[in-house]
Design an enzyme around this catalytic site. Sequence first.
Site, PDB file in Angstrom:
ATOM      1  N   SER A  98       0.835  -1.200   0.000  1.00 37.64           N
ATOM      2  CA  SER A  98       0.000   0.000   0.000  1.00 37.64           C
ATOM      3  C   SER A  98       0.871   1.252   0.000  1.00 37.64           C
ATOM      4  CB  SER A  98      -0.937   0.026   1.221  1.00 37.64           C
ATOM      5  OG  SER A  98      -0.194   0.219   2.415  1.00 37.64           O
TER       6      SER A  98
ATOM      7  N   ILE B 195       3.193   4.374  -0.442  1.00 40.37           N
ATOM      8  CA  ILE B 195       4.436   4.647  -1.162  1.00 40.37           C
ATOM      9  C   ILE B 195       5.116   3.351  -1.597  1.00 40.37           C
ATOM     10  CG2 ILE B 195       6.789   5.550  -0.826  1.00 40.37           C
ATOM     11  CD1 ILE B 195       5.400   7.790   0.864  1.00 40.37           C
TER      12      ILE B 195
ATOM     13  N   SER C   1      11.654  10.514   7.011  1.00 37.67           N
ATOM     14  CA  SER C   1      10.633  11.550   7.079  1.00 37.67           C
ATOM     15  C   SER C   1      11.266  12.875   7.456  1.00 37.67           C
ATOM     16  CB  SER C   1       9.564  11.187   8.120  1.00 37.67           C
ATOM     17  OG  SER C   1       8.716  12.283   8.370  1.00 37.67           O
TER      18      SER C   1
ATOM     19  N   TYR D 176       7.988   8.527  16.499  1.00 38.36           N
ATOM     20  CA  TYR D 176       8.175   8.255  15.074  1.00 38.36           C
ATOM     21  C   TYR D 176       9.285   9.147  14.502  1.00 38.36           C
ATOM     22  CZ  TYR D 176       6.888   7.825  10.100  1.00 38.36           C
ATOM     23  OH  TYR D 176       6.906   7.600   8.744  1.00 38.36           O
TER      24      TYR D 176
ATOM     25  N   LYS E 189      12.881   8.097  12.847  1.00 38.32           N
ATOM     26  CA  LYS E 189      13.299   8.550  11.527  1.00 38.32           C
ATOM     27  C   LYS E 189      14.664   9.238  11.586  1.00 38.32           C
ATOM     28  CE  LYS E 189       9.930   6.750   9.391  1.00 38.32           C
ATOM     29  NZ  LYS E 189      10.129   5.691   8.398  1.00 38.32           N
TER      30      LYS E 189
ATOM     31  N   THR F  52      -1.646   8.634   2.083  1.00 36.36           N
ATOM     32  CA  THR F  52      -1.502   7.181   2.108  1.00 36.36           C
ATOM     33  C   THR F  52      -2.366   6.605   3.227  1.00 36.36           C
ATOM     34  OG1 THR F  52       0.346   7.206   3.677  1.00 36.36           O
ATOM     35  CG2 THR F  52       0.896   7.397   1.323  1.00 36.36           C
TER      36      THR F  52
END
Length: 322
Positions: free
Chosen positions: A50, A52, A176, A202, A206, A235
Amino acid sequence: MSLYRNAIWFLNGIHQYTRKGYEAAFKDFEPQDLDVSVVGRSFMITGANSGIGRATAMAIAKKGGTVHMVCRNKDKAEEARVDITSESGNTEVYIHIVDMSETRKVWEFAEAFKKQYPALNVLINNAGCMVHKRELNTEGLEKNFATNTMGVYILTESLIPLLQKSRDPRVITVSSGGMLVQKLRVDDLQSEKGDFDAVMVYAQNKRQQVVLTQQWAKAYPLIHFSAMHPGWADTPAVSTSMPQFHQMMGERLRSAEQGADTVVWLALSRAAARTCGGQFFQDRTPVPAHLPLAWTHSSAEEIQSFMTQLETLARAIGHNLM
């Protein structure tokens, strides 16, 4: 300082990370960069069913590459594979069912893959997660860290020998721009201290990925390592993990294909291979990995501590990666 970082980052994002930001950057792209055939080259993409990952798999399949889709959900993976083979006309698309949060299983998969396949030209570390409360995997690792950092570390380290034997090897990690608001916290890699803020966890993961990319590029100069920011893309992962942000941004979000563009460029183009390894890319261009005056740089000692901790954690759960 965190307020300053967040404000500068968001202002940059409104101008650069949106659909309009992509459209502005697109004007400077060289169309011939992706006028290539990659028949005979193999590509592994994690989280390929799904968003990217799927857009990347589709683009590579259309160029004739052999695609190894590493996915957690068998039904969704098979559905994506059928769509990709049908639209691309390329039947060299394979599914591997692996939960990237289960680090032992990641290692077992990588070891089995090396025995089954003679080459891997490109590894694309795309799979990621944003779990909103602190949960542990079966090895006792915090799940965001397990998926976004340890899974990437173990898969990449395990496959490096196979990549080194392959022609024009590359490793691309989908990071990100959110990492720009975080300094590497070597004393709290698994977010055990203070309140648990999934968005910041998160972003920290990253940042960890970007540091890893820089260190790998130094350690393995024959492999081209890069990290990239896809921008703010529409997304399933974004709509699920950040519903308020998704709703607020609406049509300003990039399409999954626009988000995947730099991944595809880094994976396929000769121009990307000529860039210096270890860089952080946005819209096919290397960009700074730190905001001005944000004090997010790490010392050599901190980076060495980070790498040692990852190796120690890997060994503690039975992975002999070296």
